[in-house]
Design a protein around this motif. Structure first.
Motif, PDB file in Angstrom:
ATOM      1  N   PRO A   1       0.814  -1.229   0.000  1.00 38.26           N
ATOM      2  CA  PRO A   1       0.000   0.000   0.000  1.00 38.26           C
ATOM      3  C   PRO A   1       0.843   1.272   0.000  1.00 38.26           C
ATOM      4  O   PRO A   1       0.429   2.304  -0.541  1.00 38.26           O
ATOM      5  N   ILE A   2       2.044   1.188   0.553  1.00 37.42           N
ATOM      6  CA  ILE A   2       2.951   2.344   0.579  1.00 37.42           C
ATOM      7  C   ILE A   2       3.459   2.609  -0.836  1.00 37.42           C
ATOM      8  O   ILE A   2       3.450   3.753  -1.314  1.00 37.42           O
ATOM      9  N   ALA A   3       3.875   1.543  -1.526  1.00 40.18           N
ATOM     10  CA  ALA A   3       4.369   1.680  -2.906  1.00 40.18           C
ATOM     11  C   ALA A   3       3.278   2.246  -3.806  1.00 40.18           C
ATOM     12  O   ALA A   3       3.518   3.151  -4.621  1.00 40.18           O
ATOM     13  N   ARG A   4       2.072   1.731  -3.663  1.00 34.64           N
ATOM     14  CA  ARG A   4       0.954   2.183  -4.509  1.00 34.64           C
ATOM     15  C   ARG A   4       0.655   3.663  -4.264  1.00 34.64           C
ATOM     16  O   ARG A   4       0.487   4.439  -5.208  1.00 34.64           O
ATOM     17  N   ALA A   5       0.639   4.069  -2.997  1.00 32.93           N
ATOM     18  CA  ALA A   5       0.346   5.472  -2.674  1.00 32.93           C
ATOM     19  C   ALA A   5       1.471   6.393  -3.159  1.00 32.93           C
ATOM     20  O   ALA A   5       1.215   7.494  -3.667  1.00 32.93           O
ATOM     21  N   LEU A   6       2.715   5.940  -3.028  1.00 31.11           N
ATOM     22  CA  LEU A   6       3.844   6.756  -3.500  1.00 31.11           C
ATOM     23  C   LEU A   6       3.805   6.906  -5.019  1.00 31.11           C
ATOM     24  O   LEU A   6       4.117   7.973  -5.558  1.00 31.11           O
ATOM     25  N   LYS A   7       3.426   5.831  -5.707  1.00 33.81           N
ATOM     26  CA  LYS A   7       3.322   5.902  -7.174  1.00 33.81           C
ATOM     27  C   LYS A   7       2.230   6.891  -7.574  1.00 33.81           C
ATOM     28  O   LYS A   7       2.412   7.708  -8.492  1.00 33.81           O
ATOM     29  N   GLU A   8       1.115   6.845  -6.870  1.00 27.66           N
ATOM     30  CA  GLU A   8       0.009   7.765  -7.174  1.00 27.66           C
ATOM     31  C   GLU A   8       0.424   9.227  -6.950  1.00 27.66           C
ATOM     32  O   GLU A   8      -0.117  10.131  -7.564  1.00 27.66           O
ATOM     33  N   LYS A   9       1.404   9.438  -6.065  1.00 32.39           N
ATOM     34  CA  LYS A   9       1.918  10.795  -5.803  1.00 32.39           C
ATOM     35  C   LYS A   9       2.941  11.232  -6.832  1.00 32.39           C
ATOM     36  O   LYS A   9       3.498  12.322  -6.755  1.00 32.39           O
ATOM     37  N   GLY A  10       3.280  10.346  -7.771  1.00 32.27           N
ATOM     38  CA  GLY A  10       4.195  10.731  -8.847  1.00 32.27           C
ATOM     39  C   GLY A  10       5.638  10.334  -8.638  1.00 32.27           C
ATOM     40  O   GLY A  10       6.515  10.763  -9.394  1.00 32.27           O
ATOM     41  N   ASN A  11       5.924   9.519  -7.611  1.00 29.35           N
ATOM     42  CA  ASN A  11       7.301   9.080  -7.386  1.00 29.35           C
ATOM     43  C   ASN A  11       7.727   8.022  -8.392  1.00 29.35           C
ATOM     44  O   ASN A  11       6.898   7.273  -8.921  1.00 29.35           O
ATOM     45  N   ARG A  12       9.021   7.943  -8.646  1.00 31.50           N
ATOM     46  CA  ARG A  12       9.591   6.816  -9.394  1.00 31.50           C
ATOM     47  C   ARG A  12       9.875   5.722  -8.364  1.00 31.50           C
ATOM     48  O   ARG A  12      10.564   5.960  -7.359  1.00 31.50           O
ATOM     49  N   ILE A  13       9.318   4.530  -8.624  1.00 28.21           N
ATOM     50  CA  ILE A  13       9.379   3.457  -7.628  1.00 28.21           C
ATOM     51  C   ILE A  13      10.341   2.362  -8.076  1.00 28.21           C
ATOM     52  O   ILE A  13      10.180   1.768  -9.151  1.00 28.21           O
ATOM     53  N   ILE A  14      11.343   2.080  -7.231  1.00 28.84           N
ATOM     54  CA  ILE A  14      12.200   0.908  -7.442  1.00 28.84           C
ATOM     55  C   ILE A  14      11.881  -0.065  -6.305  1.00 28.84           C
ATOM     56  O   ILE A  14      12.116   0.243  -5.132  1.00 28.84           O
ATOM     57  N   MET A  15      11.301  -1.187  -6.650  1.00 26.51           N
ATOM     58  CA  MET A  15      10.931  -2.172  -5.632  1.00 26.51           C
ATOM     59  C   MET A  15      11.970  -3.275  -5.576  1.00 26.51           C
ATOM     60  O   MET A  15      12.249  -3.933  -6.579  1.00 26.51           O
ATOM     61  N   VAL A  16      12.544  -3.481  -4.405  1.00 24.59           N
ATOM     62  CA  VAL A  16      13.533  -4.541  -4.214  1.00 24.59           C
ATOM     63  C   VAL A  16      12.883  -5.638  -3.371  1.00 24.59           C
ATOM     64  O   VAL A  16      12.431  -5.383  -2.252  1.00 24.59           O
ATOM     65  N   MET A  17      12.824  -6.846  -3.915  1.00 28.43           N
ATOM     66  CA  MET A  17      12.230  -7.974  -3.199  1.00 28.43           C
ATOM     67  C   MET A  17      13.349  -8.927  -2.807  1.00 28.43           C
ATOM     68  O   MET A  17      14.095  -9.393  -3.674  1.00 28.43           O
ATOM     69  N   GLU A  18      13.440  -9.224  -1.514  1.00 28.08           N
ATOM     70  CA  GLU A  18      14.557 -10.018  -1.002  1.00 28.08           C
ATOM     71  C   GLU A  18      14.032 -11.310  -0.366  1.00 28.08           C
ATOM     72  O   GLU A  18      13.019 -11.294   0.348  1.00 28.08           O
TER      73      GLU A  18
END
Ligand code: FES
Length: 282
Positions: free
Chosen positions: A115-132
Motif C-alpha cells: 500500500p505504501i508503494a501504490r500510494a507513493l506511485k500515485e503521488k508521482g514518485n519513481r518506484i524501485i521495488m527490491v524484493m529479497e
C-alpha cells in the motif's frame, strides 16, 4: 467477531488472511497495523496490513508462521471467526512526492510495503521495488509490484533470481544508479531493516523503517514497545511504527525482541512444525 474471508499459505510458511473488518478498512492508511487475537485465550499480535477494501469492508494481512500464536493464526480457515481485530493503529507513512524511492521488502515486508508503494506511485514518485528472499520460491506478489513499479529488483541468497546475496548487494546497485535515490523505505524482519539501513547510510539516503517490537495494547499504555531512536525513548505503537533507520538503536531492539523467544518458539518447534522462510522474524 471477525470473519475469515480467505486464508492461504502463499509461499512456504508465509500466510495471507483476509478478514471482514469494515470499521478498520474504512479508516486504514498505508503503513498502519492492527492487533489480532486468534482466539479468546490468545495473545495480542501486531501485524501490518498489506491491503484493504473499504467498500467490501475487508483487510488483508501476511505473516510468517514462526511461533505458537502465528501457528494458531495459520490454522484459521475460510468462514471461521476470530474475537479481536483492533485498528488501524500507529501513524500512517508520510506519502509525498520525494522523487525516486527505493522500497526494500523481505518476508512479510514484501506485502506490507504494497500500500505504501501504490500510494507513493500515485503521488508521482519513481518506484524501485527490491524484493529479497532466501530463494526465488519464497517471493510473492511479483506481478502486483510490476504493475505499480518503474523497476523491480530481486535479491536471493542462493542466486536463483536477480542479485545473489543479501540486502548489502544494494551497495553496488545504488552506486551504479544514474538518477540519485531520494529516499529508501524498508519493511521486513529486524535484521533486514538494520542491514538495509547500514547499506543506505554511507550514501546519505533518508531511510524509513517500520519497527516491529513486542507490543501489548498498541495504544501507548504498557510501554512494552519502547525503542530508542537517536538516544530518545519512543513507543513504536504511537510514535511509529515508522522511524529513521539511521537513528534506531538496533542492538537494543534485537535484544528486546528475543525476550519471549523461548516461550514462543520452543512449543512451536516441539509441535513438529518446521520453519522454511526466515528465522529472524519473531
Ligand atoms: Fe503498549 Fe506500545 S504496545 S505502549
Amino acid at each position: 467477531m471477525f470473519k475469515v474471508l480467505s486464508s492461504q499459505m502463499i509461499v512456504p510458511n508465509l500466510h495471507q488472511i483476509t478478514l471482514e473488518a469494515p470499521a478498520v478498512a474504512k479508516e486504514m492508511r498505508p503503513g498502519q497495523f492492527v492487533i489480532l487475537r486468534a482466539d479468546e485465550d490468545g495473545e495480542r499480535t501486531p501485524l501490518s496490513v498489506c491491503d484493504w477494501d473499504a467498500e467490501l469492508g475487508s483487510i488483508t494481512i501476511i505473516f510468517l508462521n514462526i511461533g505458537s500464536t502465528t501457528n494458531r493464526l495459520s490454522e484459521l480457515r475460510d468462514g471461521m471467526y476470530i474475537p479481536t481485530v483492533v485498528g488501524p493503529l500507529g501513524n500512517a507513512t508520510d506519502i509525498e512526492n520525494y522523487g525516486t524511492v527505493l522500497l526494500v521488502g523481505g518476508c512479510y515486508g514484501i506485502g506490507s510495503l504494497f500500500p505504501i508503494a501504490r500510494a507513493l506511485k500515485e503521488k508521482g514518485n519513481r518506484i524501485i521495488m527490491v524484493m529479497e528472499a532466501r530463494s526465488s520460491y519464497l517471493l510473492y506478489w511479483v506481478e502486483r509490484y510490476k504493475q505499480i513499479s518503474d523497476e523491480v529488483v530481486f535479491i536471493t541468497r542462493d542466486g536463483t533470481l536477480g542479485l545473489r546475496g543479501h540486502v548489502t548487494c544494494l551497495d553496488d546497485y545504488i552506486k551504479n544508479q544514474e538518477t540519485p535515490i531520494d529516499m529508501a523505505i524498508i519493511n521486513g524482519c529486524t535484521f533486514l531493516m538494520k542491514t538495509g539501513s547500514d547499506t543506505t547510510k554511507p550514501f546519505d539516503i533518508k531511510t524509513i523503517v517500520s519497527l516491529n517490537p513486542i507490543m501489548i495494547d498498541g495504544t501507548g499504555m504498557c510501554g512494552v514497545c519502547r525503542v530508542r531512536i537517536g538516544g530518545e525513548t519512543k513507543f513504536a505503537c504511537v510514535d511509529g511504527p515508522d522511524f529513521d533507520g539511521h537513528q534506531v538503536d538496533w542492538e537494543e531492539l534485537l535484544q528486546r525482541r528475543k525476550t519471549y523467544m523461548r516461550e514462543e518458539v520452543v512449543p512451536f518447534r516441539t509441535s513438529g512444525c518446521q520453519g522454511h522462510s526466515c528465522k529472524s522474524q519473531g
